[in-house]
Scaffold this active site. Structure first.
Site, PDB file in Angstrom:
ATOM      1  N   LYS A 484       0.850  -1.205   0.000  1.00 55.25           N
ATOM      2  CA  LYS A 484       0.000   0.000   0.000  1.00 55.25           C
ATOM      3  C   LYS A 484       0.881   1.249   0.000  1.00 55.25           C
ATOM      4  O   LYS A 484       2.081   1.174   0.304  1.00 55.25           O
ATOM      5  CB  LYS A 484      -0.900  -0.013   1.222  1.00 55.25           C
ATOM      6  CG  LYS A 484      -0.129  -0.048   2.535  1.00 55.25           C
ATOM      7  CD  LYS A 484      -1.027  -0.383   3.713  1.00 55.25           C
ATOM      8  CE  LYS A 484      -0.231  -0.290   4.998  1.00 55.25           C
ATOM      9  NZ  LYS A 484      -0.924  -0.913   6.115  1.00 55.25           N
ATOM     10  N   TYR A 710      15.189  31.594   5.564  1.00 62.54           N
ATOM     11  CA  TYR A 710      14.038  32.367   6.043  1.00 62.54           C
ATOM     12  C   TYR A 710      14.121  32.643   7.548  1.00 62.54           C
ATOM     13  O   TYR A 710      14.549  31.768   8.314  1.00 62.54           O
ATOM     14  CB  TYR A 710      12.744  31.583   5.803  1.00 62.54           C
ATOM     15  CG  TYR A 710      12.319  31.532   4.352  1.00 62.54           C
ATOM     16  CD1 TYR A 710      12.024  32.706   3.647  1.00 62.54           C
ATOM     17  CD2 TYR A 710      12.190  30.312   3.696  1.00 62.54           C
ATOM     18  CE1 TYR A 710      11.622  32.650   2.326  1.00 62.54           C
ATOM     19  CE2 TYR A 710      11.783  30.249   2.373  1.00 62.54           C
ATOM     20  CZ  TYR A 710      11.504  31.429   1.685  1.00 62.54           C
ATOM     21  OH  TYR A 710      11.110  31.375   0.392  1.00 62.54           O
TER      22      TYR A 710
HETATM   23  C1  LIG Z   1      -0.239  -1.685   6.935  1.00 63.11           C
HETATM   24  C2  LIG Z   1      -0.859  -2.893   7.449  1.00 63.11           C
HETATM   25  C3  LIG Z   1      -0.082  -4.027   7.753  1.00 63.11           C
HETATM   26  C4  LIG Z   1       1.420  -4.028   7.719  1.00 63.11           C
HETATM   27  O1  LIG Z   1       1.918  -3.414   8.885  1.00 63.11           O
HETATM   28  P1  LIG Z   1       3.485  -3.280   9.175  1.00 63.11           P
HETATM   29  O2  LIG Z   1       3.573  -2.787  10.553  1.00 63.11           O
HETATM   30  O3  LIG Z   1       3.998  -2.304   8.182  1.00 63.11           O
HETATM   31  O4  LIG Z   1       4.065  -4.620   8.980  1.00 63.11           O
HETATM   32  C5  LIG Z   1      -0.740  -5.179   8.106  1.00 63.11           C
HETATM   33  N1  LIG Z   1      -2.095  -5.224   8.178  1.00 63.11           N
HETATM   34  C6  LIG Z   1      -2.870  -4.141   7.937  1.00 63.11           C
HETATM   35  C7  LIG Z   1      -4.340  -4.256   8.060  1.00 63.11           C
HETATM   36  C8  LIG Z   1      -2.282  -2.940   7.574  1.00 63.11           C
HETATM   37  O5  LIG Z   1      -3.038  -1.869   7.356  1.00 63.11           O
END
Ligand SMILES: *Cc1c(COP(=O)(O)O)cnc(C)c1O
Length: 815
Positions: A484, A710
């Site tokens: 993702k 700045y």
């Molecule tokens: C992002 C996510 C993961 C992965 O989590 P990590 O801590 O990056 O391993 C697993 N399950 C769900 C539902 C997530 O949203």
């Protein structure tokens, strides 16, 4: 190469079951993706601590590969191919290489040391190629696997070999010596790299010197630590800036702005040499090359003429974004047959489009006649399914009669004039040419124009991290990789493609769009969408994505569409809320869920999942256990109510590490893949994936009392040298990383950020750093790490990684 299978079987003392051993082998492979694998390939199924190539054998048999070296015959494949069963497939590969090496008797130069091995090897290749047919290790193939593969590429035409050997711990060099059997040794700078594998410097030198135990001569910088390991029969060819008794005594070293002039004494003759570099490391590496040339009896004039032409080299194959949605593989510094084979494998594994194009210059120093050489090249081009071939140069035009769909140009300029008319679009282009063709001009003409800031992604590190977590799973536990948010900022498609190769079971994305883009680019793996909006359901169905369903409302909306479309058993995933209180069904909704799904044939519950709120923090261990118990209860209730046994999963990265008993049927790996762990001990086992790099745009000196940026938030209290870097908060660098908190790395030194980070730029203090405009800088990577940045900025590595804006170009590479 040509090796009889029978000979290999006896060399390896391999167990075989009535196989046809009259076969001849002409390639050795360990890469299941290579399109060069065929019926004459011998495939070694290597087994690492965390990976096992036996899983690819079935696919390879289907592709026509017939011969395998294995530790066991995978189930159901007995009789389907020739299997050579050995104890250890890596050792078998090494033994085969060692046997093969002993069939040749020309001089072999073996290079080791902590720094400079690859560049010395490449420069020697360049310097000696007018007089020899050289076989050398491609890129930096210097490991326990890389060295045997390099040596196995020797053929009858070669008359000089240059191989590099890299080790990280004791006992490795002995094995490499047996494979390389160098006659001339070069020990480059011994430095402090990889020190963790050795007790001390003494042990490291002793181990490295094992490469030369049977060499006739050794080239090294004069040093008593080294000399105590030189055997009496070995000729010592040393150099020194200090010791006049060295074989080559360098008495003078002067820099101009772009050259270094040295004066050296060899066999009582004093000569001068102009070296086209100014940094110490390059000068030392050139001196190592100089000694080889002297040892091979070259005269001072020829040496000067050739060394004058040396150039810095890019050792890695890089994938870049090109114009018109093309992707480019930049290999514009070498053109020999062996490296062409490697580049074509890389092209296949990285291609982002159906269409593959190769732009190739003349190939030099093959030792073969043009006719023979280009017949082999034509075979390679055809077996790799190259859609369009462009040859640039004189001899490469020999291919005219051998390839369809090929175009030829006299030189690079003629090609560049025609570039517009060639309509490069939606294709992956390998650009590979000898240095003299200046293909970097082609790369720059075809590259998408963006600014100098890039996020480099090390694909080997992703494989390593994947395999590391995989090794923590019980056999049979599946793995979903979370890609993702554009692969946590690191690149969605490229990473998905690599994971597909590693046979991950599932991919997870947040929104439908992310999944659609992966599917459209050709990813075949099942993809779960964590957060599907109702409006995206039709697109989800159309692209065969699998929605996570977390409410009755969502379920009913999906069922309505599913029924309209007359779907059958469409996979869905049921999310339970066990305490995160974000998305999911709670206990009091399970009965309704059961009655809605019972008897429904349009969808099928593929999995049940939940998400842990505190898996990274053992202080909240009790809460995790509460969540796991509740998950057990909710999922069992649903399973019993529907009479189904779907996949169950609850663990994310830190869950995999901290709660191995709750692996259920699958785990969801996210941040760990990208090289970040919540646990500092575990962090040591992961490899850094992303390095955010930029360059110095301008350097100036300011006086005490003058300010920077700045709001005049930095005031100099002495004369200071300031560098401006073209990256700012619009690229995802937190504004709060400035003002004395953060730093960047230039030439391995920390350069503190001065004042506030601007939108597109930041300024750093380089008073103590020897640097110039155009030099490369590291914003994060090995140092500072994203974990360190996150701690300082009071956030988490996830936020740092995913904040890097899309205007920062991602460049993927393999070591
Ligand atoms: C992002 C996510 C993961 C992965 O989590 P990590 O801590 O990056 O391993 C697993 N399950 C769900 C539902 C997530 O949203």
């Amino acid at each position: 190469m040509n090796l009889s299978l029978k000979k290999i079987i006896s060399t390896l003392d391999a167990k075989t079951i009535d196989i046809q051993d009259t076969l001849e082998i002409d390639t050795i492979s360990i890469d299941s993706r290579s399109l060069q694998n065929n019926e004459k390939t011998l495939f070694f199924a290597l087994v690492g601590t965390n990976h096992d190539a036996h899983i690819y054998i079935k696919d390879l048999i289907a592709k026509g590969v017939r011969n395998f070296v294995v530790t066991h015959i995978p189930e159901g494949l007995e009789g389907k191919a020739n299997f050579l069963v050995v104890k250890n497939t890596l050792e078998a590969l090494q033994q085969t290489a060692s046997y093969y090496r002993s069939l040749f008797s020309f001089p072999i130069i073996g290079v080791t040391g902590s720094n400079g091995k690859t560049i010395v090897k490449e420069w020697l290749n360049f310097l000696l190629s007018p007089d020899y047919n050289i076989i050398r290790s491609p890129k930096s193939y210097n490991s326990q696997v890389g060295v045997p593969l390099s040596v196995l590429a020797i053929n009858e035409q070669h008359n000089l070999g240059i191989f590099e050997a890299g080790i990280s711990t004791v006992s490795e060099m002995d094995k490499l010596e047996k494979i390389i059997q160098p006659t001339i040794g070069i020990l480059t700078n011994i430095g402090s790299a990889h020190d963790q594998g050795f007790e001390n410097l003494e042990e490291k030198i002793k181990e490295k010197m094992l490469l030369f135990q049977n060499s006739e001569a050794l080239i090294y910088q004069k040093n008593s630590n080294v000399e105590q390991h030189i055997l009496p029969k070995m000729k010592a060819v040393s150099w020194s800036f200090m010791d006049t008794t060295a074989t080559v005594f360098v008495s003078k070293k002067e820099h101009t702005h772009d050259h270094t002039l040295i004066e050296y004494t060899y066999k009582a003759n004093v000569s001068t040499l102009q070296i086209p570099f100014v940094d110490d490391a390059s000068v030392e590496n050139v001196i190592s090359c100089l000694l080889v040339l002297l040892h091979l009896d070259y005269d001072a004039k020829t040496i000067q003429n050739r060394i004058e032409l040396l150039f810095p080299m890019e050792m890695r194959l890089k994938v870049k974004k090109g114009i018109n949605n093309c992707s480019l593989i930049d290999d514009s510094y070498s053109s020999d047959f062996q490296s062409l084979k490697i580049a074509l494998d890389f092209l296949e594994s990285q291609k982002q489009h159906q269409k593959k194009t190769v732009i190739l210059s003349d190939i030099f120093q093959s030792g073969l006649s043009n006719e023979e050489l280009y017949s082999k090249v034509a075979e390679l081009i055809v077996s790799n399914n190259i859609n369009r071939f462009i040859g640039i140069g004189e001899t490469v035009s020999t291919l005219k009669t051998k390839l369809d769909n090929a175009l030829f140009f006299k030189d690079t300029d003629e090609f560049l004039l025609q570039l517009e008319n060639l309509n490069f679009e939606n294709e992956t282009i390998l650009i590979k040419g000898a240095r003299s063709f200046q293909f970097e001009e082609i790369v720059s003409a075809l590259a998408e124009k963006t600014h100098e800031t890039v996020l480099e992604i090390n694909l080997n590190a992703i494989s390593h991290n994947f395999n590391f977590f995989k090794s923590k799973l019980k056999t049979g536990t599946k793995m979903m990789a979370m890609v993702k948010a554009f692969g946590y900022g690191s690149g969605g498609f490229e990473i998905a493609k690599l994971l597909e190769h590693h046979k991950v079971d599932y991919l997870g994305v947040a929104f439908a769009d992310e999944g659609i883009s992966l599917k459209t680019m050709g990813i075949k793996l099942p993809i779960m969408v964590l957060n599907p909006e109702n409006t995206s359901f039709p697109a989800i169905i159309q692209h065969q994505l699998e929605p996570e369903i977390y409410s009755l409302k969502g379920l009913n909306a999906f069922l309505k569409i599913a029924e309209q479309k007359k779907l059958k058993d469409f996979p869905i995933h049921i999310k339970m809320d066990t305490g995160m209180h974000r998305l999911g069904f709670e206990l009091n909704t399970i009965d309704d869920l059961i009655s809605t799904l019972k008897g429904n044939r349009t969808v099928k519950v593929k999995s049940i999942l939940s998400h842990l709120a505190t898996s990274d923090d053992l202080q909240h261990k009790d809460f995790v256990e509460y969540q796991i118990n509740l998950f057990e209860k909710l999922s069992s209730k649903l399973m019993n109510g529907l009479g189904i046994t779907p996949i169950r999963h609850i663990l994310n990265t830190s869950g995999i590490s901290n709660f191995p008993e709750a692996q259920y049927d699958m785990v969801r790996l996210g941040i760990g893949l990208y090289g970040v762990s919540n646990d500092s001990e575990e962090q040591k086992y992961l490899e850094n994936v992303g390095t955010l790099k930029s360059i110095i745009s301008q350097i100036r000196t300011i006086q005490s009392g003058e300010s920077v940026g700045y709001g005049r938030r930095f005031m100099a209290n002495g004369e200071s040298k300031i560098a401006t870097i073209p990256i700012g908060y619009a690229d995802g660098i937190a504004r709060s990383w400035g003002n004395g908190i953060g730093f960047i790395t230039i030439k391995n030194k920390k350069a503190p950020i001065l004042g506030s980070v601007c939108m597109d730029m930041l300024m750093v203090d380089v008073t103590e750093i020897d640097c110039k405009e155009g030099d490369s800088v590291v914003i994060f990577g090995e140092s500072p790490t994203v974990t360190y940045m996150a701690e300082q900025l009071k956030t988490i590595p996830y936020e740092i990684l995913t904040s890097i804006s899309q205007r920062v170009k991602r460049v993927f590479y393999r070591e």
